[in-house]
Scaffold this motif. Structure first.
Motif, PDB file in Angstrom:
ATOM      1  N   PRO A  87       0.826  -1.212   0.000  1.00  0.00           N
ATOM      2  CA  PRO A  87       0.000   0.000   0.000  1.00  0.00           C
ATOM      3  C   PRO A  87       0.860   1.263   0.000  1.00  0.00           C
ATOM      4  O   PRO A  87       2.089   1.203   0.198  1.00  0.00           O
ATOM      5  CB  PRO A  87      -0.821  -0.134   1.284  1.00  0.00           C
ATOM      6  N   PRO A  88       0.250   2.441  -0.164  1.00  0.00           N
ATOM      7  CA  PRO A  88       1.053   3.631  -0.464  1.00  0.00           C
ATOM      8  C   PRO A  88       1.549   4.470   0.697  1.00  0.00           C
ATOM      9  O   PRO A  88       2.399   5.349   0.482  1.00  0.00           O
ATOM     10  CB  PRO A  88       0.089   4.458  -1.328  1.00  0.00           C
ATOM     11  N   VAL A  89       1.067   4.301   1.937  1.00  0.00           N
ATOM     12  CA  VAL A  89       1.363   5.279   2.984  1.00  0.00           C
ATOM     13  C   VAL A  89       2.862   5.422   3.246  1.00  0.00           C
ATOM     14  O   VAL A  89       3.388   6.537   3.331  1.00  0.00           O
ATOM     15  CB  VAL A  89       0.617   4.926   4.295  1.00  0.00           C
ATOM     16  N   GLY A  90       3.574   4.302   3.390  1.00  0.00           N
ATOM     17  CA  GLY A  90       5.012   4.390   3.650  1.00  0.00           C
ATOM     18  C   GLY A  90       5.740   5.111   2.545  1.00  0.00           C
ATOM     19  O   GLY A  90       6.677   5.904   2.797  1.00  0.00           O
ATOM     20  N   LYS A  91       5.312   4.909   1.304  1.00  0.00           N
ATOM     21  CA  LYS A  91       5.967   5.568   0.175  1.00  0.00           C
ATOM     22  C   LYS A  91       5.599   7.042   0.106  1.00  0.00           C
ATOM     23  O   LYS A  91       6.429   7.869  -0.280  1.00  0.00           O
ATOM     24  CB  LYS A  91       5.602   4.828  -1.114  1.00  0.00           C
ATOM     25  N   TRP A  92       4.376   7.392   0.489  1.00  0.00           N
ATOM     26  CA  TRP A  92       4.034   8.814   0.593  1.00  0.00           C
ATOM     27  C   TRP A  92       4.933   9.503   1.617  1.00  0.00           C
ATOM     28  O   TRP A  92       5.395  10.640   1.408  1.00  0.00           O
ATOM     29  CB  TRP A  92       2.574   8.974   1.011  1.00  0.00           C
ATOM     30  N   ILE A  93       5.169   8.840   2.740  1.00  0.00           N
ATOM     31  CA  ILE A  93       6.026   9.431   3.782  1.00  0.00           C
ATOM     32  C   ILE A  93       7.448   9.599   3.272  1.00  0.00           C
ATOM     33  O   ILE A  93       8.071  10.668   3.460  1.00  0.00           O
ATOM     34  CB  ILE A  93       5.976   8.556   5.050  1.00  0.00           C
ATOM     35  N   ILE A  94       7.997   8.600   2.621  1.00  0.00           N
ATOM     36  CA  ILE A  94       9.333   8.720   2.039  1.00  0.00           C
ATOM     37  C   ILE A  94       9.355   9.859   1.022  1.00  0.00           C
ATOM     38  O   ILE A  94      10.308  10.646   0.948  1.00  0.00           O
ATOM     39  CB  ILE A  94       9.756   7.395   1.394  1.00  0.00           C
ATOM     40  N   GLY A  95       8.270   9.975   0.240  1.00  0.00           N
ATOM     41  CA  GLY A  95       8.202  11.018  -0.774  1.00  0.00           C
ATOM     42  C   GLY A  95       8.207  12.422  -0.212  1.00  0.00           C
ATOM     43  O   GLY A  95       8.641  13.362  -0.889  1.00  0.00           O
ATOM     44  N   LEU A  96       7.734  12.619   1.030  1.00  0.00           N
ATOM     45  CA  LEU A  96       7.777  13.954   1.631  1.00  0.00           C
ATOM     46  C   LEU A  96       9.213  14.457   1.744  1.00  0.00           C
ATOM     47  O   LEU A  96       9.498  15.623   1.482  1.00  0.00           O
ATOM     48  CB  LEU A  96       7.111  13.927   3.011  1.00  0.00           C
ATOM     49  N   GLY A  97      10.117  13.565   2.139  1.00  0.00           N
ATOM     50  CA  GLY A  97      11.525  13.956   2.205  1.00  0.00           C
ATOM     51  C   GLY A  97      12.093  14.256   0.838  1.00  0.00           C
ATOM     52  O   GLY A  97      12.874  15.201   0.657  1.00  0.00           O
ATOM     53  N   GLU A  98      11.688  13.479  -0.163  1.00  0.00           N
ATOM     54  CA  GLU A  98      12.166  13.726  -1.522  1.00  0.00           C
ATOM     55  C   GLU A  98      11.622  15.037  -2.067  1.00  0.00           C
ATOM     56  O   GLU A  98      12.311  15.746  -2.812  1.00  0.00           O
ATOM     57  CB  GLU A  98      11.746  12.565  -2.424  1.00  0.00           C
ATOM     58  N   ALA A  99      10.392  15.375  -1.710  1.00  0.00           N
ATOM     59  CA  ALA A  99       9.811  16.626  -2.183  1.00  0.00           C
ATOM     60  C   ALA A  99      10.573  17.836  -1.660  1.00  0.00           C
ATOM     61  O   ALA A  99      10.650  18.874  -2.320  1.00  0.00           O
ATOM     62  CB  ALA A  99       8.346  16.707  -1.761  1.00  0.00           C
ATOM     63  N   VAL A 100      11.151  17.705  -0.475  1.00  0.00           N
ATOM     64  CA  VAL A 100      11.892  18.824   0.130  1.00  0.00           C
ATOM     65  C   VAL A 100      13.356  18.815  -0.283  1.00  0.00           C
ATOM     66  O   VAL A 100      13.929  19.859  -0.643  1.00  0.00           O
ATOM     67  CB  VAL A 100      11.765  18.778   1.668  1.00  0.00           C
ATOM     68  N   PHE A 101      14.011  17.651  -0.259  1.00  0.00           N
ATOM     69  CA  PHE A 101      15.459  17.571  -0.456  1.00  0.00           C
ATOM     70  C   PHE A 101      15.870  16.982  -1.802  1.00  0.00           C
ATOM     71  O   PHE A 101      17.057  16.930  -2.106  1.00  0.00           O
ATOM     72  CB  PHE A 101      16.082  16.744   0.674  1.00  0.00           C
ATOM     73  N   GLY A 102      14.912  16.494  -2.577  1.00  0.00           N
ATOM     74  CA  GLY A 102      15.243  15.967  -3.887  1.00  0.00           C
ATOM     75  C   GLY A 102      15.384  14.460  -3.892  1.00  0.00           C
ATOM     76  O   GLY A 102      15.409  13.791  -2.851  1.00  0.00           O
ATOM     77  N   LEU A 103      15.506  13.917  -5.106  1.00  0.00           N
ATOM     78  CA  LEU A 103      15.620  12.471  -5.280  1.00  0.00           C
ATOM     79  C   LEU A 103      17.092  12.068  -5.171  1.00  0.00           C
ATOM     80  O   LEU A 103      17.793  11.858  -6.160  1.00  0.00           O
ATOM     81  CB  LEU A 103      15.043  12.060  -6.631  1.00  0.00           C
TER      82      LEU A 103
END
Length: 598
Positions: free
Chosen positions: A167-183
């Motif tokens: 499911p997506p919740v863990g990946k949404w949380i990881i994505g928050l860091g990527e949205a701020v600091f990049g991939l």
């Protein structure tokens, strides 16, 4: 009005055993006949100088108070009593915050190292970026990792929906860091490191509430702060630490709910006497309160339902925890009603508490789970998103909205994948070996040659590894502590021990049903906080009961301190293979204590 005849917690056993941080007494009324008279065996023993310990009133058994700060420790450092008391009260939050600060400094130190996609980050880091930008998991080419880490960076994301099995919740949380600091490695590890730090803070506060002891709460948090498995999982963009965070948060919410609901029952008790004799002004147990009193809205239990829904929406093993915690909270309610004077506590719980608990936990968790797929619902490119409009147009469930039928089909396909996942993996392990760290998982390994990447060993070369290995002395000590906790629950009816065992069992025992499946030791991070709570409980018993003489207390505290320092030393010793540092190959071999670690 009915007199209490039994108990849901250790209560009197705690007073006899004297475990530090004991939450008061909720024991059975001993003897028969006049409750003001002692049992016969106590009367006989009084001839030899026996004096019974005072038995707590019903209100204290329902809502055990936190002990008053003890100024004796401050006196050792020459502090005035009032200063010692203020410092002890400050420590209720100051101590946990200090432990969390140290844990955070360790976890964020060189978080972007190694600058690589390690282990299953190859799935979750890219899926997280896709969720942030598309709302669903897109498709990546085989060489995507090299392009992402390259200079200049290229992000080859395709909008075609990708088949994913979590499911997506863990990946949404990881994505928050990527949205701020990049991939990049720091970006996709940032939020997991933050949750790892916050989980240490939560465990300190949960331990304090569970044991009624700031020291034992901080000890539990400090133990988790120096556990290698928790440390490595906090520095990798994987999902299991996210599951652990929500499970621990749910447990904390249920613990607060337990205290508040029992306080609500205590507030409804009549005054004017006790179950030991009239005229004292202490609340009596009352069958009306125990059997029929409602507890109203319980927001902390609703919050626990949301947290458990988020755990399930990260990985499906959260479902077992949901079932276990649901049973735990209604058993707590039954025990509270028994203590409050219910003549039939089980029917009273089923009548007054079971349905609200079902709504607060499973129903709220299901709603939360479905809501976590909002990005998939709101877009049209997700995998199986239009299945109901094509292959699934007919069938008995046609009355359901198409997106819900598509999601149900997707989830059924994912379930088949999980139960049939039996392909061999180098680092898979049998769950029977987890508690003794039989087969840890290597997330990253390189063999630098002399003169490269900081390697100075010209004879054999060097090794650089990130190994998901729990701190061995901590886990092996936890095995002993679990035996003590089991004793406290089975023989002394200690509700705290039961709560700890419930957390361990919910996170561990279900994996024994899937021994043929490809599973890994790092799944055990979900029940790690409860191992640390078990260790803290055993340490409290080792440190000595309240009122113990100075010699007994000193020996106990020294023993706990020695074990704690050995665990810290063990964590420091394995630090290089937790953080991927370059070390001589001979030093790496010295740290491979078991052949199965290689």
């Amino acid at each position: 009005m009915a007199r209490v005849t039994t108990s849901d917690t250790v209560g009197d056993a705690d007073r006899r055993q004297g475990v530090p941080g004991s939450p008061g007494t909720e024991g059975s009324a001993e003897g028969a006949g006049d409750p003001a008279l002692p049992p016969r065996w106590q009367a006989r023993l009084r001839r030899f100088g026996y004096t019974a310990r005072p038995r707590a009133g019903v209100r204290e058994r329902l809502t055990p108070p936190f002990p008053e700060p003890d100024p004796r420790l401050g006196a050792v450092f020459g502090l005035a009593p009032e200063v010692s008391v203020r410092l002890a009260r400050w420590a209720a939050w100051g101590g946990p915050l200090l432990v969390a600060l140290v844990a955070g400094a360790l976890r964020f130190w060189h978080l972007g190292s190694p600058h690589a996609v390690i282990f299953d980050e190859t799935y979750y880091a890219k899926d997280a970026w896709s969720l942030i930008h598309l709302g669903y998991e897109g498709t990546w080419p085989d060489n995507a990792n090299d392009k992402i880490l390259g200079d200049p960076q290229h992000i080859p994301l395709s909008p075609e929906g990708s088949y994913v099995v979590h499911p997506p919740v863990g990946k949404w949380i990881i994505g928050l860091g990527e949205a701020v600091f990049g991939l990049d490695p720091f970006g996709w590890r940032f939020m997991v490191a933050l949750l790892g730090t916050l989980s240490v803070l939560m465990l300190c506060r949960i331990g304090r509430r569970l044991f009624r002891s700031t020291a034992l709460g901080c000890l539990a948090g400090a133990l988790m702060a120096v556990d290698g498995l928790h440390f490595v999982m906090s520095r990798a963009a994987l999902l299991d630490l996210v599951v652990m965070f929500w499970v621990l948060a749910a447990f904390g919410c249920l613990l607060v709910d337990r205290d508040k609901s029992r306080a609500g029952l205590a507030a409804r008790l009549p005054r004017g006497g006790t179950d030991e004799g009239p005229g004292t002004g202490v609340p009596l147990p009352d069958a009306f309160v125990g059997d029929r009193a409602g507890l109203g809205l319980r927001p902390w239990r609703l919050a626990a339902g949301v947290c458990l829904g988020l755990a399930c929406a990260t990985k499906w093993n959260g479902l077992y925890v949901l079932a276990a915690f649901g049973l735990l909270t209604v058993l707590w309610d039954m025990g509270a009603r028994r203590t409050a004077g219910a003549s039939r506590p089980l029917p009273a719980m089923l009548r007054k508490d079971a349905l609200p608990a079902f709504v607060s936990l499973p129903v709220v968790a299901v709603v939360t789970y479905v809501a976590s797929w909002t990005g998939w619902f709101a877009t049209s490119g997700g995998y199986f998103r239009d299945w109901a409009d094509k292959q699934g147009a007919a069938g008995p469930w046609g009355w359901l909205p198409g997106p819900l039928r598509s999601l149900w089909h997707y989830e059924s396909e994912v379930y088949d994948f999980h139960v049939n996942l039996t392909s061999h993996h180098t680092y898979q392990s049998n769950p029977w070996s987890w508690l003794v760290l039989g087969r840890p998982v290597s997330y990253f390994y390189e063999s630098p040659k002399a003169g490269t990447d900081g390697c100075t060993d010209k004879a054999e070369g060097c090794a650089r590894e990130v190994l998901a290995l729990g701190t061995p002395l901590l886990w092996w000590a936890a095995c002993v502590a679990l035996a003590y906790v089991l004793y406290r629950w089975f023989f002394r009816r200690d509700w705290r021990a039961g709560a700890i065992l419930c957390g361990v069992a919910a996170g561990y025992l279900p994996w024994l049903l899937y021994q043929e499946r490809t599973i890994f030791l790092f799944y055990a991070v979900v029940f790690l906080p409860f191992l640390c709570l078990g260790l803290a409980m055993a340490a409290g018993a080792l440190a000595g009961p309240p009122g113990a003489d100075d010699r007994r207390r000193t020996l106990g505290v020294v023993a706990v301190g020695v074990v704690g320092l050995l665990i810290v030393w063990n964590f420091i010793y394995f630090w290089p293979i937790y953080t991927g540092q370059t070390i001589p190959l001979s030093e790496w071999r010295h740290r491979m204590w078991l052949d199965s670690w290689i």
